[in-house]
Design a protein around this motif. Structure first.
Motif, PDB file in Angstrom:
ATOM      1  N   ARG A   1       4.199 -23.027  -0.206  1.00  0.00           N
ATOM      2  CA  ARG A   1       4.937 -22.111  -1.065  1.00  0.00           C
ATOM      3  C   ARG A   1       5.593 -22.904  -2.190  1.00  0.00           C
ATOM      4  O   ARG A   1       6.122 -23.992  -1.973  1.00  0.00           O
ATOM      5  CB  ARG A   1       6.020 -21.371  -0.277  1.00  0.00           C
ATOM      6  N   LEU A   2       5.565 -22.355  -3.388  1.00  0.00           N
ATOM      7  CA  LEU A   2       6.168 -22.998  -4.549  1.00  0.00           C
ATOM      8  C   LEU A   2       7.251 -22.081  -5.114  1.00  0.00           C
ATOM      9  O   LEU A   2       7.011 -20.892  -5.336  1.00  0.00           O
ATOM     10  CB  LEU A   2       5.119 -23.274  -5.630  1.00  0.00           C
ATOM     11  N   HIS A   3       8.439 -22.643  -5.320  1.00  0.00           N
ATOM     12  CA  HIS A   3       9.525 -21.864  -5.922  1.00  0.00           C
ATOM     13  C   HIS A   3       9.998 -22.606  -7.170  1.00  0.00           C
ATOM     14  O   HIS A   3      10.299 -23.801  -7.119  1.00  0.00           O
ATOM     15  CB  HIS A   3      10.697 -21.696  -4.959  1.00  0.00           C
ATOM     16  N   VAL A   4      10.054 -21.898  -8.296  1.00  0.00           N
ATOM     17  CA  VAL A   4      10.439 -22.498  -9.572  1.00  0.00           C
ATOM     18  C   VAL A   4      11.694 -21.803 -10.101  1.00  0.00           C
ATOM     19  O   VAL A   4      11.771 -20.575 -10.103  1.00  0.00           O
ATOM     20  CB  VAL A   4       9.305 -22.373 -10.610  1.00  0.00           C
ATOM     21  N   SER A   5      12.670 -22.590 -10.537  1.00  0.00           N
ATOM     22  CA  SER A   5      13.885 -22.045 -11.146  1.00  0.00           C
ATOM     23  C   SER A   5      14.180 -22.793 -12.437  1.00  0.00           C
ATOM     24  O   SER A   5      13.855 -23.980 -12.573  1.00  0.00           O
ATOM     25  CB  SER A   5      15.070 -22.155 -10.187  1.00  0.00           C
ATOM     26  N   ASN A   6      14.790 -22.106 -13.397  1.00  0.00           N
ATOM     27  CA  ASN A   6      15.150 -22.719 -14.677  1.00  0.00           C
ATOM     28  C   ASN A   6      16.587 -23.217 -14.650  1.00  0.00           C
ATOM     29  O   ASN A   6      17.423 -22.690 -13.917  1.00  0.00           O
ATOM     30  CB  ASN A   6      14.989 -21.700 -15.814  1.00  0.00           C
ATOM     31  N   GLY A   7      16.861 -24.217 -15.472  1.00  0.00           N
ATOM     32  CA  GLY A   7      18.216 -24.744 -15.559  1.00  0.00           C
ATOM     33  C   GLY A   7      18.292 -25.852 -16.583  1.00  0.00           C
ATOM     34  O   GLY A   7      17.284 -26.230 -17.199  1.00  0.00           O
ATOM     35  N   SER A   8      19.475 -26.385 -16.775  1.00  0.00           N
ATOM     36  CA  SER A   8      19.663 -27.522 -17.667  1.00  0.00           C
ATOM     37  C   SER A   8      19.359 -28.815 -16.915  1.00  0.00           C
ATOM     38  O   SER A   8      19.283 -28.833 -15.684  1.00  0.00           O
ATOM     39  CB  SER A   8      21.100 -27.561 -18.183  1.00  0.00           C
ATOM     40  N   THR A   9      19.177 -29.886 -17.659  1.00  0.00           N
ATOM     41  CA  THR A   9      18.929 -31.190 -17.026  1.00  0.00           C
ATOM     42  C   THR A   9      20.048 -31.548 -16.061  1.00  0.00           C
ATOM     43  O   THR A   9      19.798 -31.988 -14.934  1.00  0.00           O
ATOM     44  CB  THR A   9      18.784 -32.286 -18.104  1.00  0.00           C
ATOM     45  N   ALA A  10      21.306 -31.343 -16.465  1.00  0.00           N
ATOM     46  CA  ALA A  10      22.446 -31.690 -15.608  1.00  0.00           C
ATOM     47  C   ALA A  10      22.445 -30.862 -14.326  1.00  0.00           C
ATOM     48  O   ALA A  10      22.682 -31.388 -13.231  1.00  0.00           O
ATOM     49  CB  ALA A  10      23.755 -31.489 -16.372  1.00  0.00           C
ATOM     50  N   ASP A  11      22.173 -29.550 -14.452  1.00  0.00           N
ATOM     51  CA  ASP A  11      22.145 -28.691 -13.267  1.00  0.00           C
ATOM     52  C   ASP A  11      21.046 -29.119 -12.295  1.00  0.00           C
ATOM     53  O   ASP A  11      21.251 -29.153 -11.081  1.00  0.00           O
ATOM     54  CB  ASP A  11      21.913 -27.231 -13.677  1.00  0.00           C
ATOM     55  N   ILE A  12      19.883 -29.425 -12.843  1.00  0.00           N
ATOM     56  CA  ILE A  12      18.744 -29.806 -12.001  1.00  0.00           C
ATOM     57  C   ILE A  12      19.021 -31.119 -11.274  1.00  0.00           C
ATOM     58  O   ILE A  12      18.709 -31.267 -10.087  1.00  0.00           O
ATOM     59  CB  ILE A  12      17.468 -29.900 -12.852  1.00  0.00           C
ATOM     60  N   ILE A  13      19.642 -32.076 -11.944  1.00  0.00           N
ATOM     61  CA  ILE A  13      19.978 -33.355 -11.306  1.00  0.00           C
ATOM     62  C   ILE A  13      20.915 -33.130 -10.128  1.00  0.00           C
ATOM     63  O   ILE A  13      20.729 -33.705  -9.047  1.00  0.00           O
ATOM     64  CB  ILE A  13      20.610 -34.317 -12.330  1.00  0.00           C
ATOM     65  N   ARG A  14      21.938 -32.279 -10.313  1.00  0.00           N
ATOM     66  CA  ARG A  14      22.877 -32.002  -9.220  1.00  0.00           C
ATOM     67  C   ARG A  14      22.151 -31.392  -8.024  1.00  0.00           C
ATOM     68  O   ARG A  14      22.442 -31.741  -6.866  1.00  0.00           O
ATOM     69  CB  ARG A  14      23.991 -31.065  -9.710  1.00  0.00           C
ATOM     70  N   GLN A  15      21.213 -30.511  -8.282  1.00  0.00           N
ATOM     71  CA  GLN A  15      20.500 -29.864  -7.180  1.00  0.00           C
ATOM     72  C   GLN A  15      19.504 -30.803  -6.513  1.00  0.00           C
ATOM     73  O   GLN A  15      19.250 -30.691  -5.315  1.00  0.00           O
ATOM     74  CB  GLN A  15      19.789 -28.611  -7.704  1.00  0.00           C
ATOM     75  N   LEU A  16      18.958 -31.753  -7.255  1.00  0.00           N
ATOM     76  CA  LEU A  16      18.111 -32.782  -6.646  1.00  0.00           C
ATOM     77  C   LEU A  16      18.935 -33.667  -5.721  1.00  0.00           C
ATOM     78  O   LEU A  16      18.505 -34.015  -4.616  1.00  0.00           O
ATOM     79  CB  LEU A  16      17.449 -33.643  -7.732  1.00  0.00           C
ATOM     80  N   GLU A  17      20.119 -34.024  -6.168  1.00  0.00           N
ATOM     81  CA  GLU A  17      20.967 -34.932  -5.395  1.00  0.00           C
ATOM     82  C   GLU A  17      21.473 -34.297  -4.099  1.00  0.00           C
ATOM     83  O   GLU A  17      21.687 -35.002  -3.112  1.00  0.00           O
ATOM     84  CB  GLU A  17      22.143 -35.397  -6.256  1.00  0.00           C
ATOM     85  N   CYS A  18      21.661 -32.974  -4.117  1.00  0.00           N
ATOM     86  CA  CYS A  18      22.164 -32.325  -2.904  1.00  0.00           C
ATOM     87  C   CYS A  18      21.048 -31.707  -2.075  1.00  0.00           C
ATOM     88  O   CYS A  18      21.306 -31.050  -1.064  1.00  0.00           O
ATOM     89  CB  CYS A  18      23.218 -31.283  -3.239  1.00  0.00           C
ATOM     90  N   GLY A  19      19.795 -31.901  -2.472  1.00  0.00           N
ATOM     91  CA  GLY A  19      18.669 -31.446  -1.661  1.00  0.00           C
ATOM     92  C   GLY A  19      18.237 -30.014  -1.868  1.00  0.00           C
ATOM     93  O   GLY A  19      17.378 -29.521  -1.143  1.00  0.00           O
ATOM     94  N   LYS A  20      18.800 -29.308  -2.880  1.00  0.00           N
ATOM     95  CA  LYS A  20      18.403 -27.926  -3.111  1.00  0.00           C
ATOM     96  C   LYS A  20      17.083 -27.832  -3.869  1.00  0.00           C
ATOM     97  O   LYS A  20      16.415 -26.792  -3.848  1.00  0.00           O
ATOM     98  CB  LYS A  20      19.493 -27.177  -3.877  1.00  0.00           C
TER      99      LYS A  20
END
Length: 296
Positions: free
Chosen positions: A121-140
């Motif tokens: 399954r693939l899930h795609v969401s839009n966001g800013s670079t800063a938002d995406i980095i935060r979500q990568l760091e917390c595992g989301k």
């Protein structure tokens, strides 16, 4: 304090609406409210301010929300690591992307992932670079298509493309018919530039470029969206630098011109956490790397 209470609180904190949050976590609204109240009682602090019109996070709620997201992300990450160690295949890839990637590299990546892992399954969401980095760091998120960043801590990044920006000029502007536009031509123009709530990579890049050429005083309008910038240019309010792909937008009275002496290119790449067993799989990263090869 129970794990489900944390999940319920995160849903309310993100929706800021008990009805929508209840639908999201699939429980009745009164039960959700009871669970959040029990969580607040157990913590001894108020996390939410409730009124008939809106729901808001208190300062304690904002701090607790950040910690909950990280804790829940760590749990998801631990589960994926356990599955990977046990030989289980991944079930889902969560991807965050800034808008420019959605018009080029992202569809190509999704197609290749789909062929390689047809059951995933693939899930795609839009966001800013800063938002995406935060979500990568917390595992989301597992992968992010973002502007360039440094490899700090567990964050990893590599560049796959460069996006060229050209000068968007309204059709009625004298510059639209010129064979060659120079920096001197810009000094007599009102410039429309990007300005976002948080200083973005793109905004900083343009600000530094304008300062280098003495054009900051020409910035008369600012906006935080590429489509809005093109609309403002189309209405004749000024000129502005826009991605090359905007030249394909229909119904816009805008022409894109190269400015002699200014070569604006902004990088685009893939980021992930080296601690994430899903993103760190060699085949996933290898597929992403092929997007930057010539002739793709």
């Amino acid at each position: 304090m129970e794990l489900r209470q944390l999940s319920y609180f995160v849903a309310v904190a993100e929706e800021l609406h008990f009805g929508r949050a209840a639908m999201r976590v699939n429980i009745a609204q009164p039960a959700l409210s009871t669970q959040v109240q029990a969580l607040e009682k157990g913590l001894g602090v108020q996390l939410l301010v409730r009124s008939t019109r809106k729901v808001e996070l208190t300062q304690a709620g904002e701090v607790f929300y950040d910690r909950c997201v990280r804790m829940l992300g760590e749990l998801d990450l631990s589960a994926e690591m356990a599955r990977a160690a046990g030989g289980r295949t991944m079930r889902e890839i969560r991807i965050g992307t800034i808008y420019p990637a959605t018009t080029g590299v992202l569809p190509a990546f999704l197609a290749r992932i789909g062929r390689k892992f047809p059951d995933i399954r693939l899930h795609v969401s839009n966001g800013s670079t800063a938002d995406i980095i935060r979500q990568l760091e917390c595992g989301k998120l597992n992968l992010g298509f973002i502007r360039p960043v440094e490899n700090i801590g567990s964050l990893r990044f590599f560049s796959i493309a460069h996006e060229r920006y050209l000068l968007a000029v309204p059709m009625g502007n004298p510059l639209a018919s010129k064979n060659e536009v120079t920096i001197e031509d810009l000094r007599g123009q009102k410039i429309i530039a990007f300005k976002r709530q948080n200083l973005s990579y793109t905004e900083r890049y343009f600000s530094e470029t304008f300062a280098e050429h003495g054009l900051n005083d020409n910035v008369a309008y600012t906006c935080d969206d590429t489509f809005l910038l093109i609309s403002l240019v189309s209405s004749g309010l000024g000129v502005g630098f826009a991605p090359e792909w905007t030249g394909e937008l229909p119904g816009r009275d805008v022409v894109l011109k190269k400015v002699t002496g200014i070569d604006l290119k902004i990088g685009l790449g893939v980021a992930w956490s080296k601690d994430d067993p899903t993103a760190a799989r060699d085949d996933i990263i290898d597929i992403a790397r092929t997007l930057g090869r010539p002739g793709r």
